[in-house]
Structure formats: structure tokens, C-alpha cells
Design a protein around this motif. Sequence first.
Motif, mmCIF file in Angstrom:
data_model
loop_
_atom_site.group_PDB
_atom_site.id
_atom_site.type_symbol
_atom_site.label_atom_id
_atom_site.label_comp_id
_atom_site.label_asym_id
_atom_site.label_seq_id
_atom_site.Cartn_x
_atom_site.Cartn_y
_atom_site.Cartn_z
ATOM 1 N N ASP A 139 0.854 -1.207 0.000
ATOM 2 C CA ASP A 139 0.000 0.000 0.000
ATOM 3 C C ASP A 139 0.878 1.240 0.000
ATOM 4 O O ASP A 139 0.667 2.181 -0.778
ATOM 5 C CB ASP A 139 -0.854 0.063 1.281
ATOM 6 C CG ASP A 139 -1.919 -1.022 1.333
ATOM 7 O OD1 ASP A 139 -2.172 -1.661 0.297
ATOM 8 O OD2 ASP A 139 -2.481 -1.225 2.431
ATOM 9 N N LEU A 151 3.171 -4.410 -10.676
ATOM 10 C CA LEU A 151 3.787 -5.155 -9.571
ATOM 11 C C LEU A 151 4.264 -6.497 -10.105
ATOM 12 O O LEU A 151 3.458 -7.296 -10.595
ATOM 13 C CB LEU A 151 2.788 -5.386 -8.434
ATOM 14 C CG LEU A 151 3.303 -6.264 -7.282
ATOM 15 C CD1 LEU A 151 4.438 -5.579 -6.513
ATOM 16 C CD2 LEU A 151 2.175 -6.622 -6.314
ATOM 17 N N ALA A 162 2.831 1.833 -3.259
ATOM 18 C CA ALA A 162 1.937 2.328 -4.326
ATOM 19 C C ALA A 162 1.617 3.805 -4.101
ATOM 20 O O ALA A 162 1.517 4.586 -5.057
ATOM 21 C CB ALA A 162 0.655 1.511 -4.367
ATOM 22 N N ARG A 208 -4.488 -2.176 -6.427
ATOM 23 C CA ARG A 208 -3.616 -0.991 -6.517
ATOM 24 C C ARG A 208 -2.553 -1.119 -7.610
ATOM 25 O O ARG A 208 -1.829 -0.167 -7.888
ATOM 26 C CB ARG A 208 -2.913 -0.750 -5.179
ATOM 27 C CG ARG A 208 -3.851 -0.322 -4.092
ATOM 28 C CD ARG A 208 -3.200 -0.248 -2.737
ATOM 29 N NE ARG A 208 -2.628 -1.484 -2.230
ATOM 30 C CZ ARG A 208 -3.275 -2.619 -2.004
ATOM 31 N NH1 ARG A 208 -4.553 -2.715 -2.306
ATOM 32 N NH2 ARG A 208 -2.676 -3.676 -1.519
ATOM 33 N N TYR A 209 -2.442 -2.310 -8.174
ATOM 34 C CA TYR A 209 -1.387 -2.576 -9.165
ATOM 35 C C TYR A 209 -1.946 -3.417 -10.305
ATOM 36 O O TYR A 209 -2.932 -4.135 -10.133
ATOM 37 C CB TYR A 209 -0.262 -3.414 -8.540
ATOM 38 C CG TYR A 209 0.543 -2.760 -7.442
ATOM 39 C CD1 TYR A 209 1.675 -2.011 -7.747
ATOM 40 C CD2 TYR A 209 0.200 -2.944 -6.096
ATOM 41 C CE1 TYR A 209 2.450 -1.458 -6.732
ATOM 42 C CE2 TYR A 209 0.969 -2.383 -5.077
ATOM 43 C CZ TYR A 209 2.089 -1.644 -5.406
ATOM 44 O OH TYR A 209 2.851 -1.093 -4.407
ATOM 45 N N LEU A 213 -2.390 2.109 -13.286
ATOM 46 C CA LEU A 213 -1.809 1.542 -12.059
ATOM 47 C C LEU A 213 -0.367 1.128 -12.312
ATOM 48 O O LEU A 213 -0.005 0.717 -13.414
ATOM 49 C CB LEU A 213 -2.610 0.308 -11.618
ATOM 50 C CG LEU A 213 -4.055 0.557 -11.187
ATOM 51 C CD1 LEU A 213 -4.745 -0.766 -10.862
ATOM 52 C CD2 LEU A 213 -4.104 1.493 -9.992
ATOM 53 N N PRO A 214 0.498 1.212 -11.265
ATOM 54 C CA PRO A 214 1.862 0.715 -11.441
ATOM 55 C C PRO A 214 1.867 -0.798 -11.639
ATOM 56 O O PRO A 214 0.892 -1.484 -11.308
ATOM 57 C CB PRO A 214 2.571 1.104 -10.140
ATOM 58 C CG PRO A 214 1.498 1.410 -9.158
ATOM 59 C CD PRO A 214 0.261 1.765 -9.919
ATOM 60 N N HIS A 248 6.694 2.999 -13.704
ATOM 61 C CA HIS A 248 6.863 2.599 -12.302
ATOM 62 C C HIS A 248 6.642 1.090 -12.160
ATOM 63 O O HIS A 248 5.552 0.601 -12.440
ATOM 64 C CB HIS A 248 5.851 3.348 -11.417
ATOM 65 C CG HIS A 248 6.053 3.123 -9.962
ATOM 66 N ND1 HIS A 248 5.076 3.401 -9.024
ATOM 67 C CD2 HIS A 248 7.122 2.655 -9.261
ATOM 68 C CE1 HIS A 248 5.544 3.112 -7.822
ATOM 69 N NE2 HIS A 248 6.776 2.658 -7.942
#
Length: 280
Positions: A74, A120, A77, A165-166, A117-118, A143
Amino acid sequence: MRHLRLDVVTIFPEYLEPLRHALLGKAIEQGILSVGVHDLRGWATDVHKSVDDTPYGGGPGMVMKPEVWGPALDDVAAGTAPGQELTTSLPHVDKPRHDDLAGVDGGAAESGEDPDLPLLLVPTPAGTPFTQADAQEWAKEEHIVFACGRYEGIDQRVVADAANRYRVREVSIGDYVLIGGEVAVLVIAEAIVRLIPGVLGNRRSHEEDSFSDGLLEGPSYTKPRSWRGLDVPEVLFSGNHAKVDRWRRDQALLRTQAVRPELLDTAVLDAADRKVLGRE
Ligand code: SAM
């Protein structure tokens, strides 16, 4: 100028030290790359700073805890994670960069994913094999965050939850088992960063690499012309570029056929190629 931000979450921050050397160190110095390394134990909640626990269902080894990984990912991000910024190992260094993590751009999104979103990347031997095509795609990202597993790996719910979030990819660097994800991150990061424009001096050098055209690259030679009784192939002195290119193509085809024949199933081959391979 393009810029790539890498964040790595790990329990062994010192393992990522090689990312500040040689061409990657130069990329940091040039402002093409910045790297943050975050110690997962910073998010541990107990006095022992534990990051793992016994597996449900029994069995050997330990599994990394979701309550530690969740908040760590979290914060990374959100761009609020404490960590160490890698500076270049080269001389005449600028101050460490603190890059704006906002405004992350696209890349290949899987259906239903938010391309803003980045990315991961979670290294795991159970992941999708990492390829040069992935490196080419991910070299366009702004990113990328890496989550380094240890022990028996990370509680699977962390991967599911991170998808909020990713854009999440579980990736394997090969059919063998390492002790932890850090070495896999070095491999993946190096393969990606060298493809960012400006990192390699000569663009052609990666355009002609193995895999770029679906084939392995053939042999290379430099001076002296004769060494320990072994001569450089005569054609390389011909000055005839078309002839040299054909010879290189033939060598690439023959090496691929000998070492990785399955690559020929998807490579684009013309009549001359098929003749060299005896596949007319
Ligand atoms: N129990 C896991 C399994 O069998 O799939 C193996 C865990 S391994 C001992 C510990 C960590 O090393 C993994 O979480 C991953 O981060 C990393 N790792 C090991 N082998 C890898 C590979 N081939 N590719 C990418 N990461 C790997």
C-alpha cells in the motif's frame, strides 16, 4: 527523456546493491532510472519483526505474512514507503533523486485492468516465464514494483489484494528454485533497463541480440585475426555487408536449430533460411 522508477520490497536490501553499478548506475546518474529499496521488516508489527508464519494445512517451511506485505505494498503504491534510494556507484554523482510517483503511464494492460496503475512483479517459480518480449514491453513502464519472496513464498492473498492498486504479474526466471526473489529481481531489472532508450550507447546492439528476431545470436569475434591457432571466419573480412549479414543470419539459424529448435516454430523464416536449415 523517459524515466523508470523501480521500487523493491525485500528483507535483504543489501542484495539489490548491484543495481547501482555499471550501466544501471550510469542510468541512475543520467536520471533515466531511480531505484528505491524498502526493508519489509519496517512493516512488521511484533517485537521480533517477524515476517513469516507456519503454513495452514501443515507442511515444511514458512509463509510470508499478509499483514506485513499488505501495508508495505500500500505504502509503496502511494509513494509514502520509507526506504533507501540507490545512488550510482560511479564517480561525479548527482544527489539522489526523489521522483514523483504519480502520473504512471500505460503498458500492456490485461483485460479489465486500469493501465494507470503501477506494475507489480512478483517473482515465483510458479509464475509465467519471463521473456525478452516482457522486457521489451516493461521497458515502456514508468513505475515497476518488485515483491521479493523468501521461505515458501508470500501468502497468495497478498497477490489477489494487490490487484486493487497494481497491475500484478507473477513471473518466473526459469525452471529452477532460488532461495529468494532478490536475484530474480536483478535479472528482470537488468533485462528491462538496458532496453530503455539512452541506456545502451549503441541501439543496434540490443536490436541484434538473441531473441530480438526470435533466434539466438550467432558467434562474435574480435582482434586478433588468428589466436592460438584458431582463425576468425574469412567472410568477416570480405567487406561485403550483404554477405556478412547472410553469414550471421545462417549462424543464428544453425545455432538456434542445434540448441533451441522450438524457437524455429515461431520465427519468421524465408526461403533462404529454410534452405540453410535443410527444411525446403
Ligand atoms: N515454495 C515455492 C514454490 O515451490 O513455488 C518456492 C519458494 S522459493 C524457495 C522462495 C522465493 O524465491 C520465491 O518466493 C521467489 O521469490 C523466489 N524464486 C525462487 N525461484 C524462482 C524462480 N525460478 N523465478 C523467480 N523467483 C524465484
